[in-house]
Design a protein around this motif. Structure first.
Motif, PDB file in Angstrom:
ATOM      1  N   LEU A 116       0.837  -1.217   0.000  1.00 20.99           N
ATOM      2  CA  LEU A 116       0.000   0.000   0.000  1.00 20.99           C
ATOM      3  C   LEU A 116       0.864   1.256   0.000  1.00 20.99           C
ATOM      4  CD1 LEU A 116      -2.892  -0.945   2.449  1.00 20.99           C
ATOM      5  CD2 LEU A 116      -3.105  -0.306   0.025  1.00 20.99           C
ATOM      6  N   SER A 168       3.901   1.557  -1.126  1.00 19.43           N
ATOM      7  CA  SER A 168       4.549   1.681  -2.437  1.00 19.43           C
ATOM      8  C   SER A 168       3.549   2.172  -3.488  1.00 19.43           C
ATOM      9  CB  SER A 168       5.121   0.322  -2.843  1.00 19.43           C
ATOM     10  OG  SER A 168       5.754   0.411  -4.082  1.00 19.43           O
ATOM     11  N   TRP A 169       2.317   1.663  -3.406  1.00 14.59           N
ATOM     12  CA  TRP A 169       1.272   2.083  -4.345  1.00 14.59           C
ATOM     13  C   TRP A 169       0.991   3.580  -4.181  1.00 14.59           C
ATOM     14  CZ3 TRP A 169      -1.198   0.119  -8.472  1.00 14.59           C
ATOM     15  CH2 TRP A 169      -2.363   0.734  -8.894  1.00 14.59           C
ATOM     16  N   SER A 210       3.738   5.624  -5.685  1.00 17.17           N
ATOM     17  CA  SER A 210       3.704   5.635  -7.156  1.00 17.17           C
ATOM     18  C   SER A 210       2.563   6.519  -7.654  1.00 17.17           C
ATOM     19  CB  SER A 210       3.568   4.208  -7.696  1.00 17.17           C
ATOM     20  OG  SER A 210       2.269   3.713  -7.476  1.00 17.17           O
TER      21      SER A 210
END
Lengths: 165, 214
Positions: A73, A75-76, A79
């Protein structure tokens, strides 16, 4: 190995993978019982595939997976933020490029250098003498479609006409 | 099901729709992906719960440590979700690929990228993780067996891409050939033949090792 054995080549590998489908085990085992070469081949294939298999995940590997959701989550979200920034930057650059084009385009088009034989002549470009052009155009045969087709003698004649004007 | 050999068709576009071995599972994946893309974090947890073990099984062959395995699993999920978002925004493509198949395809390709790093796979990463394999063998027989195992596993990483994909989807992820065919966009027969060529190559490597150390 006989011609019949070739029909079982792929099946021997699939057997080593433990992925035979219903009906196939009976066929292949019946053949292996009669064919020593295929039987040896089956054994070697099974051994090779067995060595390629990995042991089940160790405890350390499974423990490392703890917290995967939180990491994924985070990392998402990162991004997504950088994607938003990239998008805003791209839009900003596009707007700036369009504005610059609108400001610079008229000047660039007016002073666009002409090419002669592929060589830029911008450095030699001079402001045209409007009077001379007017006089020359007045002397050239209007039926002539291509002004550049004037030869040297015609040009002199034009100049003489201008002088005598 | 797409036929093999046409990479652009085989690649296709992700469209999260029912299909494959279990329609209900895929429909649920579809809903979960959509929910997550709308901001539902619990949906991601469910997707991870369903698929993380299989993805881990696929990528751990290429990882040098448990943490690296976890990072590869995470990367596979995030790339699959990004692909899902792009596909859903475009309204899907000609081809429909279930989310799980797409995820496995990405995972096996992440492995391919890791395999390109020759220095990494020469360290025989699996042995570094697998406690039983890393234990020093006490007898010469054990040493010989460990060496053969190392050579065969190294040969797996050196297989042509398609053969390696099929082999690892079968022996690591334990997919059926039908599921492998679906994940890779090839026919089931094609998948079996690729597996056969891979197995024969491993058998040759093993035979050569036995000749050196009978």
């Amino acid at each position: 190995m006989t011609g019949a054995c070739r029909d079982f080549e792929v099946l021997l590998s699939v057997r080593a993978a433990g992925a035979l489908e219903p009906g196939e085990p009976e066929r292949i085992e019946s053949h292996l019982a009669r064919c020593q070469a295929c039987s040896a081949e089956a054994q070697q294939l099974a051994e090779a595939v067995g060595l390629a298999r990995l042991a089940p995940p160790a405890e350390a590997e499974l423990r490392a997976m703890d917290g995967l959701q939180a990491r994924a989550l985070a990392s998402w979200s990162r991004s997504q933020r950088s994607r938003g920034l990239r998008r805003r930057l791209a839009v900003g650059l596009a707007v700036a490029a369009a504005a610059a084009a609108m400001v610079l385009a008229p000047g660039v088009l007016r002073h666009e250098p002409r090419l002669t034989g592929g060589t830029p002549v911008a450095a030699a470009w001079q402001e045209p003498d409007v009077d001379e052009i007017w006089a020359a155009s007045a002397s050239v045969d209007p039926a002539s479609e291509d002004e550049t087709s004037l030869n040297e003698s015609t040009l002199y004649a034009v100049i003489e006409d201008v002088d005598g004007f | 099901m797409a036929q093999g050999g046409k990479s652009d068709e085989a690649r296709g576009l992700l469209r999260v729709l029912p299909g494959g071995a279990s329609q209900a599972d895929h429909r649920h994946d579809d809903q979960l992906v959509r929910l997550f893309l709308l901001g539902d974090e619990v949906a991601l947890g469910e997707l991870l719960r369903r698929h993380e073990r299989r993805v881990l099984a696929l990528v751990r062959r290429y990882a040098a440590s448990p943490d690296e395995s976890r990072d590869l699993v995470q990367k596979a999920f995030l790339r699959a979700l990004q692909a899902a978002r792009r596909s859903l925004r475009r309204g899907g493509g000609r081809k429909t690929v279930p989310f799980a198949a797409w995820l496995l395809r990405i995972a096996v390709n992440l492995g391919k990228n890791a395999a390109r790093d020759a220095a990494r796979w020469r360290r025989a990463p699996v042995e570094a993780i697998d406690g039983t394999a890393s234990a020093p063998p006490v007898a010469e027989e054990g040493l010989i067996q460990a060496e053969r195992e190392r050579l065969v596993r190294q040969a797996v990483l050196a297989l042509p891409t398609r053969q390696r994909q099929v082999l690892t989807l079968r022996i690591d992820a334990e997919l059926t050939f039908q599921e492998i065919a679906e994940a890779l966009g090839i026919t089931e027969g094609n998948a079996r033949v690729h597996f056969h060529h891979a197995a024969r190559r491993l058998r040759q490597v093993l035979a050569a090792a036995k000749e050196r150390t009978p």
